[in-house]
Design a protein around this motif. Structure first.
Motif, PDB file in Angstrom:
ATOM      1  N   ALA A  35       0.833  -1.207   0.000  1.00 47.74           N
ATOM      2  CA  ALA A  35       0.000   0.000   0.000  1.00 47.74           C
ATOM      3  C   ALA A  35       0.868   1.257   0.000  1.00 47.74           C
ATOM      4  O   ALA A  35       0.569   2.227  -0.716  1.00 47.74           O
ATOM      5  CB  ALA A  35      -0.921  -0.008   1.213  1.00 47.74           C
ATOM      6  N   LEU A  36       1.960   1.243   0.758  1.00 50.52           N
ATOM      7  CA  LEU A  36       2.867   2.403   0.768  1.00 50.52           C
ATOM      8  C   LEU A  36       3.525   2.607  -0.593  1.00 50.52           C
ATOM      9  O   LEU A  36       3.676   3.744  -1.050  1.00 50.52           O
ATOM     10  CB  LEU A  36       3.921   2.237   1.855  1.00 50.52           C
ATOM     11  CG  LEU A  36       3.426   2.366   3.289  1.00 50.52           C
ATOM     12  CD1 LEU A  36       4.542   2.068   4.271  1.00 50.52           C
ATOM     13  CD2 LEU A  36       2.852   3.747   3.535  1.00 50.52           C
TER      14      LEU A  36
ATOM     15  N   LEU B 150       2.245   1.740  -3.468  1.00 47.94           N
ATOM     16  CA  LEU B 150       1.205   2.241  -4.372  1.00 47.94           C
ATOM     17  C   LEU B 150       0.947   3.728  -4.151  1.00 47.94           C
ATOM     18  O   LEU B 150       0.789   4.483  -5.118  1.00 47.94           O
ATOM     19  CB  LEU B 150      -0.079   1.437  -4.203  1.00 47.94           C
ATOM     20  CG  LEU B 150      -0.033   0.001  -4.709  1.00 47.94           C
ATOM     21  CD1 LEU B 150      -1.316  -0.728  -4.347  1.00 47.94           C
ATOM     22  CD2 LEU B 150       0.203  -0.044  -6.200  1.00 47.94           C
ATOM     23  N   VAL B 151       0.920   4.157  -2.895  1.00 49.42           N
ATOM     24  CA  VAL B 151       0.731   5.579  -2.600  1.00 49.42           C
ATOM     25  C   VAL B 151       1.922   6.382  -3.116  1.00 49.42           C
ATOM     26  O   VAL B 151       1.751   7.457  -3.704  1.00 49.42           O
ATOM     27  CB  VAL B 151       0.509   5.791  -1.082  1.00 49.42           C
ATOM     28  CG1 VAL B 151       0.593   7.261  -0.704  1.00 49.42           C
ATOM     29  CG2 VAL B 151      -0.824   5.211  -0.671  1.00 49.42           C
ATOM     30  N   ALA B 152       3.120   5.864  -2.911  1.00 50.58           N
ATOM     31  CA  ALA B 152       4.317   6.563  -3.405  1.00 50.58           C
ATOM     32  C   ALA B 152       4.310   6.652  -4.927  1.00 50.58           C
ATOM     33  O   ALA B 152       4.724   7.672  -5.485  1.00 50.58           O
ATOM     34  CB  ALA B 152       5.571   5.850  -2.916  1.00 50.58           C
ATOM     35  N   SER B 153       3.846   5.621  -5.604  1.00 52.45           N
ATOM     36  CA  SER B 153       3.801   5.675  -7.069  1.00 52.45           C
ATOM     37  C   SER B 153       2.786   6.702  -7.554  1.00 52.45           C
ATOM     38  O   SER B 153       2.920   7.261  -8.637  1.00 52.45           O
ATOM     39  CB  SER B 153       3.478   4.298  -7.651  1.00 52.45           C
ATOM     40  OG  SER B 153       2.116   3.978  -7.462  1.00 52.45           O
ATOM     41  N   TRP B 154       1.784   6.984  -6.752  1.00 51.42           N
ATOM     42  CA  TRP B 154       0.778   7.988  -7.108  1.00 51.42           C
ATOM     43  C   TRP B 154       1.377   9.401  -7.056  1.00 51.42           C
ATOM     44  O   TRP B 154       1.083  10.239  -7.900  1.00 51.42           O
ATOM     45  CB  TRP B 154      -0.401   7.878  -6.151  1.00 51.42           C
ATOM     46  CG  TRP B 154      -1.490   8.856  -6.424  1.00 51.42           C
ATOM     47  CD1 TRP B 154      -1.666  10.068  -5.836  1.00 51.42           C
ATOM     48  CD2 TRP B 154      -2.552   8.705  -7.365  1.00 51.42           C
ATOM     49  NE1 TRP B 154      -2.776  10.687  -6.343  1.00 51.42           N
ATOM     50  CE2 TRP B 154      -3.343   9.864  -7.286  1.00 51.42           C
ATOM     51  CE3 TRP B 154      -2.908   7.701  -8.247  1.00 51.42           C
ATOM     52  CZ2 TRP B 154      -4.459  10.051  -8.059  1.00 51.42           C
ATOM     53  CZ3 TRP B 154      -4.040   7.885  -9.020  1.00 51.42           C
ATOM     54  CH2 TRP B 154      -4.800   9.045  -8.932  1.00 51.42           C
ATOM     55  N   TYR B 155       2.248   9.640  -6.057  1.00 50.66           N
ATOM     56  CA  TYR B 155       2.791  10.981  -5.862  1.00 50.66           C
ATOM     57  C   TYR B 155       4.032  11.262  -6.697  1.00 50.66           C
ATOM     58  O   TYR B 155       4.313  12.420  -6.991  1.00 50.66           O
ATOM     59  CB  TYR B 155       3.096  11.223  -4.380  1.00 50.66           C
ATOM     60  CG  TYR B 155       1.842  11.466  -3.589  1.00 50.66           C
ATOM     61  CD1 TYR B 155       1.129  12.642  -3.735  1.00 50.66           C
ATOM     62  CD2 TYR B 155       1.364  10.510  -2.702  1.00 50.66           C
ATOM     63  CE1 TYR B 155      -0.042  12.862  -3.021  1.00 50.66           C
ATOM     64  CE2 TYR B 155       0.206  10.727  -1.989  1.00 50.66           C
ATOM     65  CZ  TYR B 155      -0.493  11.909  -2.155  1.00 50.66           C
ATOM     66  OH  TYR B 155      -1.643  12.125  -1.451  1.00 50.66           O
TER      67      TYR B 155
ATOM     68  N   GLY C 182       4.476  -2.426  -5.544  1.00 45.45           N
ATOM     69  CA  GLY C 182       3.323  -2.321  -4.654  1.00 45.45           C
ATOM     70  C   GLY C 182       2.275  -3.371  -4.948  1.00 45.45           C
ATOM     71  O   GLY C 182       1.708  -3.974  -4.040  1.00 45.45           O
ATOM     72  N   THR C 183       2.021  -3.583  -6.234  1.00 49.86           N
ATOM     73  CA  THR C 183       1.042  -4.596  -6.622  1.00 49.86           C
ATOM     74  C   THR C 183       1.495  -5.983  -6.198  1.00 49.86           C
ATOM     75  O   THR C 183       0.707  -6.771  -5.657  1.00 49.86           O
ATOM     76  CB  THR C 183       0.804  -4.551  -8.141  1.00 49.86           C
ATOM     77  OG1 THR C 183       0.392  -3.232  -8.497  1.00 49.86           O
ATOM     78  CG2 THR C 183      -0.236  -5.544  -8.570  1.00 49.86           C
TER      79      THR C 183
END
Length: 97
Positions: A44-45, A47-52, A66-67
């Motif tokens: 989850a961390l 995935l959040v980092a890949s978003w930002y 993340g996946t």
């Protein structure tokens, strides 16, 4: 060949290679039980980092990592839950008779 010690509260790590089992890799029960949750939180961390992150290859790498971490945590959690359910329904007395 190394002898394995039977230590209460410790479980052998499940490794795909026989050499890891021969050398007696052990994890404490609390660590072993926490691993699926750790994988899911790390996923989850990532995935959040890949978003930002928006530059370079980092978003794609973090999305993939993340996946994979999230999927590994869910699979481990589901397999352990299923194994424990099956073991609780199994009657071991029938083998003794």
């Amino acid at each position: 060949m190394l002898a394995r010690l039977d230590v209460p509260g410790f479980l052998p790590a499940q490794a795909p290679e026989a050499s890891a089992t021969i050398f007696g890799m052990w994890l404490a029960r609390p660590v072993y039980e926490f691993l699926p949750y750790l994988y899911m939180v790390a996923g989850a961390l990532f995935l959040v980092a890949s978003w930002y992150l928006t530059e370079g290859r980092w978003p794609l790498l973090l999305l993939g990592a993340g996946t994979l971490c999230l999927l590994a945590g869910i699979v481990l959690w589901l397999r352990r839950r299923d194994y424990r359910t099956v073991q609780s329904e199994y009657n071991s007395r029938s083998l003794d008779e």
